[in-house]
Scaffold this motif. Sequence first.
Motif, PDB file in Angstrom:
ATOM      1  N   GLY A 161       0.671  -1.186  -0.215  1.00 47.58           N
ATOM      2  CA  GLY A 161       0.014  -0.045  -0.024  1.00 47.58           C
ATOM      3  C   GLY A 161       0.933   1.191  -0.027  1.00 47.58           C
ATOM      4  N   GLU A 162       1.960   1.448   0.801  1.00 46.19           N
ATOM      5  CA  GLU A 162       2.838   2.607   0.819  1.00 46.19           C
ATOM      6  C   GLU A 162       3.442   2.644  -0.664  1.00 46.19           C
ATOM      7  OE1 GLU A 162       6.656   3.874   3.298  1.00 46.19           O
ATOM      8  OE2 GLU A 162       5.352   2.376   4.337  1.00 46.19           O
ATOM      9  N   ALA A 163       4.205   1.553  -1.273  1.00 45.79           N
ATOM     10  CA  ALA A 163       4.709   1.443  -2.512  1.00 45.79           C
ATOM     11  C   ALA A 163       3.736   2.114  -3.678  1.00 45.79           C
ATOM     12  CB  ALA A 163       5.174   0.098  -2.750  1.00 45.79           C
ATOM     13  N   LEU A 164       2.196   1.562  -3.681  1.00 42.18           N
ATOM     14  CA  LEU A 164       1.529   2.097  -4.553  1.00 42.18           C
ATOM     15  C   LEU A 164       1.068   3.525  -4.202  1.00 42.18           C
ATOM     16  CD1 LEU A 164      -0.959  -0.818  -4.345  1.00 42.18           C
ATOM     17  CD2 LEU A 164       0.487  -0.268  -6.380  1.00 42.18           C
ATOM     18  N   TYR A 165       0.921   3.925  -3.041  1.00 42.90           N
ATOM     19  CA  TYR A 165       0.556   5.337  -2.890  1.00 42.90           C
ATOM     20  C   TYR A 165       1.789   6.200  -3.481  1.00 42.90           C
ATOM     21  CZ  TYR A 165       0.106   9.649  -0.269  1.00 42.90           C
ATOM     22  OH  TYR A 165      -0.093  10.821   0.245  1.00 42.90           O
ATOM     23  N   CYS A 166       2.992   5.991  -2.850  1.00 34.30           N
ATOM     24  CA  CYS A 166       4.283   6.795  -3.324  1.00 34.30           C
ATOM     25  C   CYS A 166       4.476   6.722  -4.657  1.00 34.30           C
ATOM     26  CB  CYS A 166       5.530   6.191  -2.535  1.00 34.30           C
ATOM     27  SG  CYS A 166       5.460   6.437  -0.796  1.00 34.30           S
ATOM     28  N   TRP A 167       4.272   5.588  -5.384  1.00 33.66           N
ATOM     29  CA  TRP A 167       4.405   5.454  -6.896  1.00 33.66           C
ATOM     30  C   TRP A 167       3.493   6.250  -7.498  1.00 33.66           C
ATOM     31  CZ3 TRP A 167       0.810   2.595  -9.957  1.00 33.66           C
ATOM     32  CH2 TRP A 167       0.947   2.598 -11.360  1.00 33.66           C
ATOM     33  N   PHE A 168       2.204   6.176  -7.270  1.00 30.80           N
ATOM     34  CA  PHE A 168       1.396   6.952  -8.142  1.00 30.80           C
ATOM     35  C   PHE A 168       1.188   8.476  -7.928  1.00 30.80           C
ATOM     36  CE2 PHE A 168      -2.725   6.865 -10.681  1.00 30.80           C
ATOM     37  CZ  PHE A 168      -2.151   6.360 -11.837  1.00 30.80           C
ATOM     38  N   SER A 169       1.540   8.692  -6.576  1.00 29.20           N
ATOM     39  CA  SER A 169       1.599  10.254  -6.313  1.00 29.20           C
ATOM     40  C   SER A 169       2.905  10.938  -7.039  1.00 29.20           C
ATOM     41  CB  SER A 169       1.895  10.267  -4.655  1.00 29.20           C
ATOM     42  OG  SER A 169       1.954  11.541  -4.267  1.00 29.20           O
ATOM     43  N   SER A 170       3.948  10.278  -7.081  1.00 32.38           N
ATOM     44  CA  SER A 170       5.013  10.804  -7.595  1.00 32.38           C
ATOM     45  C   SER A 170       4.829  10.723  -9.180  1.00 32.38           C
ATOM     46  CB  SER A 170       6.290   9.869  -7.623  1.00 32.38           C
ATOM     47  OG  SER A 170       6.343   8.594  -7.980  1.00 32.38           O
ATOM     48  N   VAL A 171       4.057   9.876  -9.875  1.00 28.33           N
ATOM     49  CA  VAL A 171       3.618  10.059 -11.212  1.00 28.33           C
ATOM     50  C   VAL A 171       2.692  11.326 -11.543  1.00 28.33           C
ATOM     51  CG1 VAL A 171       1.923   9.154 -12.954  1.00 28.33           C
ATOM     52  CG2 VAL A 171       3.710   7.634 -11.803  1.00 28.33           C
ATOM     53  N   VAL A 172       1.839  11.634 -10.643  1.00 28.96           N
ATOM     54  CA  VAL A 172       1.119  12.725 -10.733  1.00 28.96           C
ATOM     55  C   VAL A 172       1.779  14.079 -10.384  1.00 28.96           C
ATOM     56  CG1 VAL A 172      -0.936  14.231  -9.752  1.00 28.96           C
ATOM     57  CG2 VAL A 172      -1.065  11.503  -9.932  1.00 28.96           C
ATOM     58  N   ARG A 173       2.858  13.900  -9.325  1.00 26.00           N
ATOM     59  CA  ARG A 173       3.747  15.180  -9.179  1.00 26.00           C
ATOM     60  C   ARG A 173       4.366  15.500 -10.595  1.00 26.00           C
ATOM     61  NH1 ARG A 173       7.722  13.289  -5.711  1.00 26.00           N
ATOM     62  NH2 ARG A 173       8.769  12.506  -7.465  1.00 26.00           N
ATOM     63  N   ASP A 174       5.125  14.444 -11.070  1.00 24.36           N
ATOM     64  CA  ASP A 174       6.043  14.791 -12.209  1.00 24.36           C
ATOM     65  C   ASP A 174       5.136  15.247 -13.172  1.00 24.36           C
ATOM     66  OD1 ASP A 174       7.989  13.656 -10.375  1.00 24.36           O
ATOM     67  OD2 ASP A 174       8.024  11.712 -11.315  1.00 24.36           O
ATOM     68  N   LYS A 175       3.950  14.711 -13.633  1.00 25.36           N
ATOM     69  CA  LYS A 175       3.262  15.329 -14.714  1.00 25.36           C
ATOM     70  C   LYS A 175       2.823  16.549 -14.363  1.00 25.36           C
ATOM     71  CE  LYS A 175       1.251  14.064 -18.777  1.00 25.36           C
ATOM     72  NZ  LYS A 175       2.346  14.276 -19.860  1.00 25.36           N
ATOM     73  N   ALA A 176       2.390  16.846 -13.427  1.00 23.45           N
ATOM     74  CA  ALA A 176       1.685  18.265 -12.891  1.00 23.45           C
ATOM     75  C   ALA A 176       3.017  19.347 -13.248  1.00 23.45           C
ATOM     76  CB  ALA A 176       1.471  18.509 -11.325  1.00 23.45           C
ATOM     77  N   THR A 177       4.255  18.590 -12.695  1.00 25.78           N
ATOM     78  CA  THR A 177       5.464  19.722 -12.859  1.00 25.78           C
ATOM     79  C   THR A 177       5.883  19.818 -14.221  1.00 25.78           C
ATOM     80  OG1 THR A 177       6.364  19.049 -10.509  1.00 25.78           O
ATOM     81  CG2 THR A 177       7.990  19.879 -12.260  1.00 25.78           C
ATOM     82  N   GLU A 178       5.873  18.694 -15.023  1.00 29.41           N
ATOM     83  CA  GLU A 178       6.063  18.870 -16.584  1.00 29.41           C
ATOM     84  C   GLU A 178       5.054  20.000 -17.291  1.00 29.41           C
ATOM     85  OE1 GLU A 178       5.006  15.591 -20.245  1.00 29.41           O
ATOM     86  OE2 GLU A 178       6.171  14.908 -18.535  1.00 29.41           O
ATOM     87  N   LEU A 179       3.760  19.649 -16.911  1.00 27.30           N
ATOM     88  CA  LEU A 179       2.913  20.833 -17.336  1.00 27.30           C
ATOM     89  C   LEU A 179       3.015  22.163 -16.964  1.00 27.30           C
ATOM     90  CD1 LEU A 179      -0.046  18.169 -17.735  1.00 27.30           C
ATOM     91  CD2 LEU A 179       1.200  19.104 -19.734  1.00 27.30           C
ATOM     92  N   GLY A 180       3.665  22.269 -15.866  1.00 32.29           N
ATOM     93  CA  GLY A 180       3.600  23.683 -15.387  1.00 32.29           C
ATOM     94  C   GLY A 180       2.596  23.837 -14.442  1.00 32.29           C
ATOM     95  N   LEU A 181       2.221  22.939 -13.824  1.00 26.75           N
ATOM     96  CA  LEU A 181       0.783  23.435 -12.965  1.00 26.75           C
ATOM     97  C   LEU A 181       1.323  23.518 -11.494  1.00 26.75           C
ATOM     98  CD1 LEU A 181      -1.610  21.038 -14.838  1.00 26.75           C
ATOM     99  CD2 LEU A 181      -1.673  23.522 -14.835  1.00 26.75           C
ATOM    100  N   SER A 182       2.454  23.034 -11.092  1.00 22.50           N
ATOM    101  CA  SER A 182       2.662  22.894  -9.614  1.00 22.50           C
ATOM    102  C   SER A 182       3.251  24.116  -9.176  1.00 22.50           C
ATOM    103  CB  SER A 182       3.802  21.753  -9.250  1.00 22.50           C
ATOM    104  OG  SER A 182       4.986  21.875 -10.170  1.00 22.50           O
TER     105      SER A 182
END
Length: 182
Positions: A161-182
């Motif tokens: 559960g911890e790994a799934l949470y960390c993984w998908f959270s980082s996916v969203v963070r990286d994509k938001a950063t890439e799109l300049g939304l963070s």
Amino acid sequence: MCSDWDNDIKIAGDRPSEDIKRRKQASENGETYTAAQAKDAKMLGESIARLFIDDAKEADKDESFRDFNLLIQRRLLLSFTVTIAFEQYVSNDALGGLAQKKFLDTVKKADDELYRSSSDTGAFSFYYLAYRRGGETERRIGQTFAMLCSHDGDPIFQELGEALYCWFSSVVRDKATELGLS
């Protein structure tokens, strides 16, 4: 007898996070966004939905997910993670809301059953309690995942559960950063 204000009670910690303070201040200042930012937020929601859908299809085929409850709990955890990550990593509440709406619309349009099985408000309540408790959030999310999988206290399920949470959270963070939304 309950008065109207009783229906609006919210759970919060002793000290709201800096993120909540920043969003509240932005909201009070009438923060707006451009059409390009709205387009990027929708693109974020759609791209994360596509990853979520692809992950669900892969998990459906994976022999290690023969336990239907585990499969459903995985979906719920990832869906919750998306919701939290949009709140955390998109700098404007309205843009985060656009991303969330596009995420949900895309999942529902692609696979109505996946949409229904990834939006259990009961499970979300447990995850929100773990998330809002503060300190060691990832560990608490993992513990909640294990509990919801009927493996309360099982370190393997907690780590998953911890790994799934960390993984998908980082996916969203990286994509938001890439799109300049963070």
